[in-house]
Design a protein around this motif. Structure first.
Motif, PDB file in Angstrom:
ATOM      1  N   PRO A  41       0.782  -1.183   0.112  1.00 37.97           N
ATOM      2  CA  PRO A  41      -0.098   0.162  -0.093  1.00 37.97           C
ATOM      3  C   PRO A  41       0.727   1.226   0.643  1.00 37.97           C
ATOM      4  O   PRO A  41       1.824   1.029   0.319  1.00 37.97           O
ATOM      5  N   ILE A  42       0.198   2.214  -0.407  1.00 31.71           N
ATOM      6  CA  ILE A  42       0.901   3.546  -0.817  1.00 31.71           C
ATOM      7  C   ILE A  42      -0.159   4.656  -0.191  1.00 31.71           C
ATOM      8  O   ILE A  42      -0.983   4.874   0.460  1.00 31.71           O
ATOM      9  N   VAL A  43       0.832   5.217   1.130  1.00 40.37           N
ATOM     10  CA  VAL A  43       0.224   6.192   2.217  1.00 40.37           C
ATOM     11  C   VAL A  43       0.000   7.344   1.376  1.00 40.37           C
ATOM     12  O   VAL A  43       1.355   7.574   0.364  1.00 40.37           O
ATOM     13  N   ALA A  44      -1.003   7.928   1.462  1.00 37.19           N
ATOM     14  CA  ALA A  44      -1.289   8.544   0.621  1.00 37.19           C
ATOM     15  C   ALA A  44      -0.747  10.613   0.913  1.00 37.19           C
ATOM     16  O   ALA A  44       0.058  10.987   0.029  1.00 37.19           O
ATOM     17  N   ARG A  45      -0.244  10.125   2.616  1.00 45.21           N
ATOM     18  CA  ARG A  45       0.569  11.665   2.804  1.00 45.21           C
ATOM     19  C   ARG A  45       1.865  12.184   2.431  1.00 45.21           C
ATOM     20  O   ARG A  45       2.627  13.106   2.223  1.00 45.21           O
ATOM     21  N   ALA A  46       2.267  10.793   1.556  1.00 48.62           N
ATOM     22  CA  ALA A  46       4.145  10.775   1.141  1.00 48.62           C
ATOM     23  C   ALA A  46       4.579  11.032  -0.506  1.00 48.62           C
ATOM     24  O   ALA A  46       5.377  11.243  -1.143  1.00 48.62           O
ATOM     25  N   GLN A  47       3.005  10.722  -1.036  1.00 46.40           N
ATOM     26  CA  GLN A  47       2.500  11.178  -2.307  1.00 46.40           C
ATOM     27  C   GLN A  47       2.607  13.093  -2.547  1.00 46.40           C
ATOM     28  O   GLN A  47       1.350  13.708  -2.977  1.00 46.40           O
ATOM     29  N   LEU A  48       3.361  13.522  -2.625  1.00 43.75           N
ATOM     30  CA  LEU A  48       4.252  14.679  -3.074  1.00 43.75           C
ATOM     31  C   LEU A  48       5.376  15.137  -3.942  1.00 43.75           C
ATOM     32  O   LEU A  48       6.072  14.019  -4.344  1.00 43.75           O
ATOM     33  N   GLY A  49       5.462  16.315  -3.960  1.00 47.82           N
ATOM     34  CA  GLY A  49       6.543  16.739  -4.602  1.00 47.82           C
ATOM     35  C   GLY A  49       7.598  16.753  -4.590  1.00 47.82           C
ATOM     36  O   GLY A  49       7.719  17.046  -3.003  1.00 47.82           O
ATOM     37  N   GLN A  50       8.271  17.029  -4.787  1.00 45.90           N
ATOM     38  CA  GLN A  50       9.791  17.031  -3.969  1.00 45.90           C
ATOM     39  C   GLN A  50      10.296  17.471  -3.219  1.00 45.90           C
ATOM     40  O   GLN A  50      10.226  18.209  -1.688  1.00 45.90           O
ATOM     41  N   THR A 135       9.544  10.230   3.984  1.00 49.36           N
ATOM     42  CA  THR A 135       8.708  10.753   4.164  1.00 49.36           C
ATOM     43  C   THR A 135       8.245  10.597   5.068  1.00 49.36           C
ATOM     44  O   THR A 135       7.433  12.066   5.909  1.00 49.36           O
ATOM     45  N   GLU A 136       7.077   9.764   5.264  1.00 50.53           N
ATOM     46  CA  GLU A 136       5.910   9.310   5.770  1.00 50.53           C
ATOM     47  C   GLU A 136       6.274   9.230   7.521  1.00 50.53           C
ATOM     48  O   GLU A 136       5.342   9.309   8.103  1.00 50.53           O
ATOM     49  N   THR A 137       7.309   9.054   7.784  1.00 52.77           N
ATOM     50  CA  THR A 137       7.328   9.151   9.172  1.00 52.77           C
ATOM     51  C   THR A 137       8.739   9.645   9.612  1.00 52.77           C
ATOM     52  O   THR A 137       9.127   9.913  10.696  1.00 52.77           O
ATOM     53  N   GLY A 138       9.381  10.800   9.000  1.00 55.09           N
ATOM     54  CA  GLY A 138      10.699  11.345   9.018  1.00 55.09           C
ATOM     55  C   GLY A 138      11.539  10.037   9.341  1.00 55.09           C
ATOM     56  O   GLY A 138      12.672  10.194  10.467  1.00 55.09           O
ATOM     57  N   THR A 139      11.726   8.687   8.958  1.00 55.13           N
ATOM     58  CA  THR A 139      12.648   7.791   8.667  1.00 55.13           C
ATOM     59  C   THR A 139      14.318   7.595   8.484  1.00 55.13           C
ATOM     60  O   THR A 139      14.071   8.030   7.196  1.00 55.13           O
ATOM     61  N   LEU A 140      15.475   7.238   8.864  1.00 51.30           N
ATOM     62  CA  LEU A 140      16.220   6.966   7.944  1.00 51.30           C
ATOM     63  C   LEU A 140      16.712   6.096   7.894  1.00 51.30           C
ATOM     64  O   LEU A 140      16.048   4.919   8.789  1.00 51.30           O
ATOM     65  N   VAL A 141      17.450   5.472   6.487  1.00 51.77           N
ATOM     66  CA  VAL A 141      17.702   4.159   6.252  1.00 51.77           C
ATOM     67  C   VAL A 141      18.651   3.930   5.860  1.00 51.77           C
ATOM     68  O   VAL A 141      19.539   5.120   5.321  1.00 51.77           O
ATOM     69  N   MET A 142      19.731   3.081   6.488  1.00 47.50           N
ATOM     70  CA  MET A 142      20.651   2.939   6.425  1.00 47.50           C
ATOM     71  C   MET A 142      21.185   1.339   5.986  1.00 47.50           C
ATOM     72  O   MET A 142      20.698   0.328   6.301  1.00 47.50           O
ATOM     73  N   ALA A 143      22.451   1.549   5.232  1.00 54.41           N
ATOM     74  CA  ALA A 143      22.546  -0.222   4.179  1.00 54.41           C
ATOM     75  C   ALA A 143      24.149  -0.161   4.611  1.00 54.41           C
ATOM     76  O   ALA A 143      24.796   0.821   4.455  1.00 54.41           O
ATOM     77  N   SER A 144      24.511  -1.113   5.581  1.00 54.59           N
ATOM     78  CA  SER A 144      25.765  -1.204   5.695  1.00 54.59           C
ATOM     79  C   SER A 144      26.387  -1.649   5.051  1.00 54.59           C
ATOM     80  O   SER A 144      26.423  -2.283   3.638  1.00 54.59           O
ATOM     81  N   GLY A 145      27.506  -1.670   4.922  1.00 52.05           N
ATOM     82  CA  GLY A 145      28.770  -2.173   4.482  1.00 52.05           C
ATOM     83  C   GLY A 145      30.355  -1.426   4.265  1.00 52.05           C
ATOM     84  O   GLY A 145      30.227  -0.787   5.398  1.00 52.05           O
ATOM     85  N   PRO A 146      31.241  -1.537   3.216  1.00 54.75           N
ATOM     86  CA  PRO A 146      32.659  -1.228   3.859  1.00 54.75           C
ATOM     87  C   PRO A 146      32.624   0.472   4.314  1.00 54.75           C
ATOM     88  O   PRO A 146      33.802   1.240   5.057  1.00 54.75           O
ATOM     89  N   ASP A 147      32.252   1.189   3.671  1.00 53.51           N
ATOM     90  CA  ASP A 147      31.777   2.285   3.401  1.00 53.51           C
ATOM     91  C   ASP A 147      30.502   2.958   4.347  1.00 53.51           C
ATOM     92  O   ASP A 147      30.166   4.376   4.696  1.00 53.51           O
ATOM     93  N   HIS A 148      30.009   1.994   5.485  1.00 54.89           N
ATOM     94  CA  HIS A 148      29.181   2.660   6.224  1.00 54.89           C
ATOM     95  C   HIS A 148      28.605   1.670   7.584  1.00 54.89           C
ATOM     96  O   HIS A 148      28.609   0.952   7.469  1.00 54.89           O
ATOM     97  N   PRO A 149      29.753   1.422   8.780  1.00 57.12           N
ATOM     98  CA  PRO A 149      30.034   0.529   9.054  1.00 57.12           C
ATOM     99  C   PRO A 149      28.402   0.849  10.586  1.00 57.12           C
ATOM    100  O   PRO A 149      28.366   1.483  10.338  1.00 57.12           O
ATOM    101  N   VAL A 150      27.707   0.031  11.059  1.00 60.15           N
ATOM    102  CA  VAL A 150      26.973   0.073  11.817  1.00 60.15           C
ATOM    103  C   VAL A 150      26.900   0.397  12.847  1.00 60.15           C
ATOM    104  O   VAL A 150      26.218   1.578  13.592  1.00 60.15           O
ATOM    105  N   SER A 151      28.064   0.057  13.176  1.00 60.50           N
ATOM    106  CA  SER A 151      29.158   0.573  15.182  1.00 60.50           C
ATOM    107  C   SER A 151      28.515   2.387  15.080  1.00 60.50           C
ATOM    108  O   SER A 151      28.134   2.744  16.087  1.00 60.50           O
ATOM    109  N   LEU A 152      28.917   3.416  13.620  1.00 61.31           N
ATOM    110  CA  LEU A 152      28.455   4.513  13.900  1.00 61.31           C
ATOM    111  C   LEU A 152      27.222   4.672  13.945  1.00 61.31           C
ATOM    112  O   LEU A 152      26.871   5.626  14.206  1.00 61.31           O
ATOM    113  N   ASN A 153      26.326   4.238  13.658  1.00 68.15           N
ATOM    114  CA  ASN A 153      24.649   4.157  13.917  1.00 68.15           C
ATOM    115  C   ASN A 153      24.278   4.224  15.078  1.00 68.15           C
ATOM    116  O   ASN A 153      23.687   4.533  15.787  1.00 68.15           O
TER     117      ASN A 153
END
Length: 225
Positions: A41-50, A135-153
């Motif tokens: 499902p697509i949340v309506a409040r997030a369907q906005l211009g950039q 947008t819908e929750t103000g949440t950040l998404v972090m993908a782990s890898g050599p350029d982003h160690p999870v421990s820094l989060n």
């Protein structure tokens, strides 16, 4: 995983559910679904211009106890240094070894000490990028890898996140699509963290306490294109 192995697993599940063997058509339908997962499902409040999407992301992030600075790319290092000074924090950061972050002019901040690598117990402040903002929750998404160690989060008391406006998407479904496009179905990151504001809990007498399981302070730099 081979087709035969997948068929064996699926047939085992069907037997446990007493549904009989999986037909050739049923197996094909399952494989088609795995190749092209349907969107939820697509949340309506997030369907906005950039522009409105960025503004709503910032609104929700602040609601969730993060602080926001909207800056140009040239202002990123100076805003990091200024944030540390405003909050009486040491001018020393553990930074993700990310090409995106390396593209900013950190050399201009002579008083700022930078160590690149994974988080350590003595780190008080980390600086990372983010795979996406939702947008819908103000949440950040972090993908782990050599350029982003999870421990820094998780380990430092203060987490500063550099998020490009172009990486702010409408909803969670957009994130999974972007992950599949960037990494491919069989090469997904080992860990995907979704982080909504600083760490907090209300378990003790229903009183919100920040820094319960991770950083007690989160500052998000939203970088204009």
């Amino acid at each position: 995983m081979s087709t035969a192995d997948r068929s064996q697993i699926l047939n085992g599940i069907r037997r446990s559910l007493r549904r009989g063997e999986l037909s050739a058509d049923g197996l094909q339908a399952a494989q088609d679904r795995l190749r092209q997962p349907p969107r939820g499902p697509i949340v309506a409040r997030a369907q906005l211009g950039q522009a409105d999407r960025v503004a709503l992301f910032c609104q929700w992030a602040e609601f969730n106890n993060a602080t926001i600075a909207r800056v140009g790319a040239a202002e990123v290092p100076s805003e990091v240094a200024a944030f540390l000074a405003r909050n009486n924090l040491p001018a020393s950061i553990a930074m993700a070894p990310s090409p995106q972050l390396d593209g900013y002019d950190w050399a201009g901040q002579k008083m700022l000490s930078i160590r690149r690598g994974r988080g350590e117990g003595s780190d008080q402040v980390s600086v990372t990028g983010a795979f996406a903002g939702i947008t819908e929750t103000g949440t950040l998404v972090m993908a782990s890898g050599p350029d982003h160690p999870v421990s820094l989060n998780l380990m430092p008391d203060t987490h500063i996140v550099v998020l490009r406006e172009a990486d702010i998407v409408g909803g969670y479904e957009d994130v999974w699509g972007r992950l599949r496009e960037r990494y491919g179905k069989d090469h997904m990151p080992r860990t995907v963290n979704t982080i909504t504001g600083p760490s907090r809990t209300g378990d003790i007498e229903q009183t919100i306490e920040l820094g319960a399981h991770g950083p007690r302070r989160m500052h998000i730099l939203v970088v204009r294109e």
